[in-house]
Design a protein around this motif. Structure first.
Motif, PDB file in Angstrom:
ATOM      1  N   ARG A 162      -8.156 159.249  53.702  1.00  0.00           N
ATOM      2  CA  ARG A 162      -9.363 160.184  53.003  1.00  0.00           C
ATOM      3  C   ARG A 162     -11.007 159.762  54.040  1.00  0.00           C
ATOM      4  O   ARG A 162     -11.486 160.793  54.228  1.00  0.00           O
ATOM      5  CB  ARG A 162      -9.271 160.458  51.801  1.00  0.00           C
ATOM      6  CG  ARG A 162      -8.325 161.041  51.170  1.00  0.00           C
ATOM      7  CD  ARG A 162      -8.601 161.104  49.672  1.00  0.00           C
ATOM      8  NE  ARG A 162      -8.391 159.830  49.105  1.00  0.00           N
ATOM      9  CZ  ARG A 162      -8.872 159.719  47.941  1.00  0.00           C
ATOM     10  NH1 ARG A 162      -9.937 160.950  47.125  1.00  0.00           N
ATOM     11  NH2 ARG A 162      -9.292 158.825  47.428  1.00  0.00           N
ATOM     12  N   ARG A 163     -10.477 158.352  54.616  1.00  0.00           N
ATOM     13  CA  ARG A 163     -12.009 158.221  54.239  1.00  0.00           C
ATOM     14  C   ARG A 163     -12.244 158.519  55.113  1.00  0.00           C
ATOM     15  O   ARG A 163     -13.324 159.180  56.264  1.00  0.00           O
ATOM     16  CB  ARG A 163     -11.935 156.055  54.709  1.00  0.00           C
ATOM     17  CG  ARG A 163     -13.012 155.291  53.683  1.00  0.00           C
ATOM     18  CD  ARG A 163     -12.346 154.217  53.874  1.00  0.00           C
ATOM     19  NE  ARG A 163     -13.462 153.472  54.890  1.00  0.00           N
ATOM     20  CZ  ARG A 163     -14.613 152.465  54.325  1.00  0.00           C
ATOM     21  NH1 ARG A 163     -14.794 153.470  53.231  1.00  0.00           N
ATOM     22  NH2 ARG A 163     -15.073 151.626  55.300  1.00  0.00           N
ATOM     23  N   TYR A 189     -13.427 162.666  55.145  1.00  0.00           N
ATOM     24  CA  TYR A 189     -14.623 162.721  54.858  1.00  0.00           C
ATOM     25  C   TYR A 189     -16.176 162.911  55.853  1.00  0.00           C
ATOM     26  O   TYR A 189     -16.864 163.634  56.543  1.00  0.00           O
ATOM     27  CB  TYR A 189     -15.097 162.045  53.576  1.00  0.00           C
ATOM     28  CG  TYR A 189     -14.333 162.575  52.202  1.00  0.00           C
ATOM     29  CD1 TYR A 189     -14.481 161.595  51.369  1.00  0.00           C
ATOM     30  CD2 TYR A 189     -13.134 162.987  52.172  1.00  0.00           C
ATOM     31  CE1 TYR A 189     -13.198 161.608  50.157  1.00  0.00           C
ATOM     32  CE2 TYR A 189     -12.740 163.844  51.382  1.00  0.00           C
ATOM     33  CZ  TYR A 189     -11.940 162.390  50.020  1.00  0.00           C
ATOM     34  OH  TYR A 189     -11.509 162.726  48.932  1.00  0.00           O
ATOM     35  N   HIS A 221     -15.400 162.728  58.989  1.00  0.00           N
ATOM     36  CA  HIS A 221     -15.803 163.413  60.319  1.00  0.00           C
ATOM     37  C   HIS A 221     -15.924 164.809  59.554  1.00  0.00           C
ATOM     38  O   HIS A 221     -16.865 165.448  60.466  1.00  0.00           O
ATOM     39  CB  HIS A 221     -14.028 162.811  60.593  1.00  0.00           C
ATOM     40  CG  HIS A 221     -13.554 163.931  61.763  1.00  0.00           C
ATOM     41  ND1 HIS A 221     -14.264 164.493  62.802  1.00  0.00           N
ATOM     42  CD2 HIS A 221     -12.769 165.097  62.088  1.00  0.00           C
ATOM     43  CE1 HIS A 221     -13.806 164.801  63.965  1.00  0.00           C
ATOM     44  NE2 HIS A 221     -12.999 165.387  63.206  1.00  0.00           N
ATOM     45  N   LYS A 222     -15.451 165.377  58.394  1.00  0.00           N
ATOM     46  CA  LYS A 222     -15.685 166.834  58.349  1.00  0.00           C
ATOM     47  C   LYS A 222     -17.197 166.788  58.210  1.00  0.00           C
ATOM     48  O   LYS A 222     -18.215 167.781  57.994  1.00  0.00           O
ATOM     49  CB  LYS A 222     -15.090 167.107  56.266  1.00  0.00           C
ATOM     50  CG  LYS A 222     -15.388 168.285  56.429  1.00  0.00           C
ATOM     51  CD  LYS A 222     -14.860 168.402  55.478  1.00  0.00           C
ATOM     52  CE  LYS A 222     -15.106 170.116  53.906  1.00  0.00           C
ATOM     53  NZ  LYS A 222     -14.693 171.272  55.254  1.00  0.00           N
ATOM     54  N   ILE A 223     -18.274 165.385  57.958  1.00  0.00           N
ATOM     55  CA  ILE A 223     -19.598 166.158  57.368  1.00  0.00           C
ATOM     56  C   ILE A 223     -20.257 165.016  58.801  1.00  0.00           C
ATOM     57  O   ILE A 223     -20.837 165.927  59.119  1.00  0.00           O
ATOM     58  CB  ILE A 223     -20.197 165.258  56.055  1.00  0.00           C
ATOM     59  CG1 ILE A 223     -19.486 165.389  54.885  1.00  0.00           C
ATOM     60  CG2 ILE A 223     -21.210 165.399  55.713  1.00  0.00           C
ATOM     61  CD1 ILE A 223     -19.543 166.927  54.804  1.00  0.00           C
ATOM     62  N   PHE A 224     -19.684 163.736  59.397  1.00  0.00           N
ATOM     63  CA  PHE A 224     -21.177 163.643  60.576  1.00  0.00           C
ATOM     64  C   PHE A 224     -20.202 164.442  61.600  1.00  0.00           C
ATOM     65  O   PHE A 224     -20.825 164.023  62.942  1.00  0.00           O
ATOM     66  CB  PHE A 224     -20.835 162.288  59.916  1.00  0.00           C
ATOM     67  CG  PHE A 224     -21.896 161.762  59.178  1.00  0.00           C
ATOM     68  CD1 PHE A 224     -21.215 161.217  57.778  1.00  0.00           C
ATOM     69  CD2 PHE A 224     -23.483 162.173  58.956  1.00  0.00           C
ATOM     70  CE1 PHE A 224     -21.640 160.966  56.754  1.00  0.00           C
ATOM     71  CE2 PHE A 224     -24.193 161.451  57.870  1.00  0.00           C
ATOM     72  CZ  PHE A 224     -23.449 161.198  56.261  1.00  0.00           C
ATOM     73  N   GLY A 225     -19.240 163.894  61.405  1.00  0.00           N
ATOM     74  CA  GLY A 225     -18.284 164.019  62.924  1.00  0.00           C
ATOM     75  C   GLY A 225     -17.814 162.711  63.300  1.00  0.00           C
ATOM     76  O   GLY A 225     -18.849 161.657  63.987  1.00  0.00           O
ATOM     77  N   ASN A 252     -20.334 161.356  66.182  1.00  0.00           N
ATOM     78  CA  ASN A 252     -21.900 160.844  65.007  1.00  0.00           C
ATOM     79  C   ASN A 252     -22.059 159.442  64.724  1.00  0.00           C
ATOM     80  O   ASN A 252     -22.557 158.612  64.892  1.00  0.00           O
ATOM     81  CB  ASN A 252     -22.732 161.596  64.370  1.00  0.00           C
ATOM     82  CG  ASN A 252     -22.996 162.927  65.442  1.00  0.00           C
ATOM     83  OD1 ASN A 252     -23.165 162.110  66.216  1.00  0.00           O
ATOM     84  ND2 ASN A 252     -23.250 164.230  64.887  1.00  0.00           N
ATOM     85  N   LEU A 295     -21.437 155.993  54.813  1.00  0.00           N
ATOM     86  CA  LEU A 295     -21.696 157.155  55.465  1.00  0.00           C
ATOM     87  C   LEU A 295     -20.611 157.689  54.742  1.00  0.00           C
ATOM     88  O   LEU A 295     -20.496 159.133  54.179  1.00  0.00           O
ATOM     89  CB  LEU A 295     -20.889 156.606  56.852  1.00  0.00           C
ATOM     90  CG  LEU A 295     -22.347 156.486  57.861  1.00  0.00           C
ATOM     91  CD1 LEU A 295     -21.604 155.939  59.101  1.00  0.00           C
ATOM     92  CD2 LEU A 295     -23.153 157.658  57.690  1.00  0.00           C
ATOM     93  N   GLU A 331     -22.111 159.420  51.333  1.00  0.00           N
ATOM     94  CA  GLU A 331     -22.881 160.146  51.352  1.00  0.00           C
ATOM     95  C   GLU A 331     -21.667 161.427  51.120  1.00  0.00           C
ATOM     96  O   GLU A 331     -22.010 162.756  50.908  1.00  0.00           O
ATOM     97  CB  GLU A 331     -23.636 159.695  53.016  1.00  0.00           C
ATOM     98  CG  GLU A 331     -25.120 159.878  52.385  1.00  0.00           C
ATOM     99  CD  GLU A 331     -26.405 159.327  54.193  1.00  0.00           C
ATOM    100  OE1 GLU A 331     -26.635 158.349  53.469  1.00  0.00           O
ATOM    101  OE2 GLU A 331     -26.345 161.205  54.270  1.00  0.00           O
ATOM    102  N   TYR A 349     -18.497 161.849  50.917  1.00  0.00           N
ATOM    103  CA  TYR A 349     -17.553 162.109  49.372  1.00  0.00           C
ATOM    104  C   TYR A 349     -18.657 162.798  48.723  1.00  0.00           C
ATOM    105  O   TYR A 349     -18.478 164.226  47.837  1.00  0.00           O
ATOM    106  CB  TYR A 349     -17.277 160.438  48.999  1.00  0.00           C
ATOM    107  CG  TYR A 349     -16.820 161.204  47.602  1.00  0.00           C
ATOM    108  CD1 TYR A 349     -17.563 160.655  46.841  1.00  0.00           C
ATOM    109  CD2 TYR A 349     -16.088 161.902  47.346  1.00  0.00           C
ATOM    110  CE1 TYR A 349     -17.129 161.218  45.111  1.00  0.00           C
ATOM    111  CE2 TYR A 349     -14.564 161.714  46.323  1.00  0.00           C
ATOM    112  CZ  TYR A 349     -15.699 161.452  44.882  1.00  0.00           C
ATOM    113  OH  TYR A 349     -15.514 161.497  44.047  1.00  0.00           O
ATOM    114  N   ARG A 365     -21.882 164.786  49.556  1.00  0.00           N
ATOM    115  CA  ARG A 365     -21.712 165.904  50.272  1.00  0.00           C
ATOM    116  C   ARG A 365     -20.411 167.095  50.013  1.00  0.00           C
ATOM    117  O   ARG A 365     -20.537 168.960  49.905  1.00  0.00           O
ATOM    118  CB  ARG A 365     -21.932 166.096  51.428  1.00  0.00           C
ATOM    119  CG  ARG A 365     -22.646 167.354  52.201  1.00  0.00           C
ATOM    120  CD  ARG A 365     -23.738 167.810  52.213  1.00  0.00           C
ATOM    121  NE  ARG A 365     -25.346 167.371  52.264  1.00  0.00           N
ATOM    122  CZ  ARG A 365     -25.995 168.001  51.523  1.00  0.00           C
ATOM    123  NH1 ARG A 365     -25.946 169.273  51.611  1.00  0.00           N
ATOM    124  NH2 ARG A 365     -27.069 167.108  51.612  1.00  0.00           N
TER     125      ARG A 365
END
Lengths: 122, 172
Positions: free
Chosen positions: A32-33, A36, A38-42, A45, A65, A68, A70, A72
């Motif tokens: 999950r870590r 999360y 990857h979904k928000i920052f990619g 990045n 990261l 943040e 999580y 978001r």
């Protein structure tokens, strides 16, 4: 594919090299870590942010990261910024309450106040 | 780029045609290129686009503002980002709430002392009952104050957000 891939390489479906930038911070037992962040920052990045930091700071950076990301996902409109706003609000309220009580203490300690309080009720 | 309108900041940076229904254009005007540049660097244009598309129109402006805030925080502090601000503020709130608890205990003390110093009311009945209570009041005040202080120090944490880095075991 090797079963000892990190969570990032598993998610990205790629080979996990021995010097994988993600492996120390995204172990395979907590997928999950990475999902999360990857979904928000990619992934790209996150990799760049970690790469630009000295090794000793990367663990903490990965943790923040994740946090943040999580926040978001939980609150897609305000994310962590919403928590900052709430805390600023709590701070203002606490400051106001403290100032009010300190003023009340100052007033209560005035000699004239004590004298007034000791007047008998008629 | 029909009608002579200039492309939005995101389409300028991404070097593409700015469509009429460009998802970024209401929030990233061409006169502030830095705003999109920061968000793109931290989150990526594709991720920002997906996030905005999943939100109703009336919430997108706020979402962009918070993303810009977080991106700026992450650029200033690549290790902690805005989580650093959260930790700092949480400490400030904790300290203030402890000071508040102490101040509340202090004023309670003052009020108790003032009640003791007041002369007894001029009443003909119930005097025996009150004088009996006054003898015990000094002992009661000290123990109730101690109880209040210990309660106040634990309750000061109830209103504060839990330590953000311990709230979820995302990294254990």
């Amino acid at each position: 594919m090797n079963s000892s891939r990190c969570a990032a390489c598993k998610h990205l479906r790629r080979r996990c090299p021995s010097d994988c930038i993600f492996a120390p911070y995204f172990p395979s037992n907590n997928p999950r870590r990475f999902a999360y962040v990857h979904k928000i920052f990619g992934a790209s990045n996150v990799g760049k942010i970690l790469q630009d930091l000295p090794v000793s700071y990367r663990g903490e950076a990965a943790n923040t990261l994740c946090y943040e990301a999580y926040c978001r996902i939980k609150d897609p409109v305000y994310g962590c910024a919403g928590i900052v706003d709430q805390l600023n609000e709590q701070l203002k309220i606490a400051e106001y309450q403290l100032a009010t009580i300190k003023a009340a203490i100052t007033t209560a300690l005035q000699p004239s106040y004590l004298l007034d309080q000791s007047l008998p009720m008629l | 780029m029909g009608g002579g309108t200039s492309p939005c900041a995101s389409c300028k940076l991404l070097r593409r045609r700015c469509a009429k229904d460009c998802i970024f254009s209401p929030y990233f005007p061409p006169d502030d290129p830095h705003k999109f540049a920061i968000v793109h660097k931290v989150f990526g244009a594709s991720n920002v686009s997906k996030m905005l598309q999943e939100l109703p129109f009336h919430q997108r402006g706020d979402a962009v503002s918070s993303l810009v805030y977080e991106a700026n925080a992450r650029m200033r502090d690549p290790v902690y980002g805005c989580v650093g601000a959260i930790s700092f503020l949480q400490n400030q709130v904790s300290q203030l709430q402890m000071q508040l608890a102490v101040a509340q205990a202090e004023i309670l003390c003052i009020q108790m002392q003032q009640e003791q110093q007041q002369p007894p009311p001029l009443m003909t009945h119930n005097n025996d009952h009150h004088s009996g209570e006054d003898d015990k009041s000094s002992l009661v005040n000290y123990s109730s104050l101690q109880h209040y202080l210990s309660f106040a120090s634990t309750s000061s944490t109830n209103n504060v957000m839990q330590d953000p880095l311990k709230r979820e075991s995302l990294w254990t």
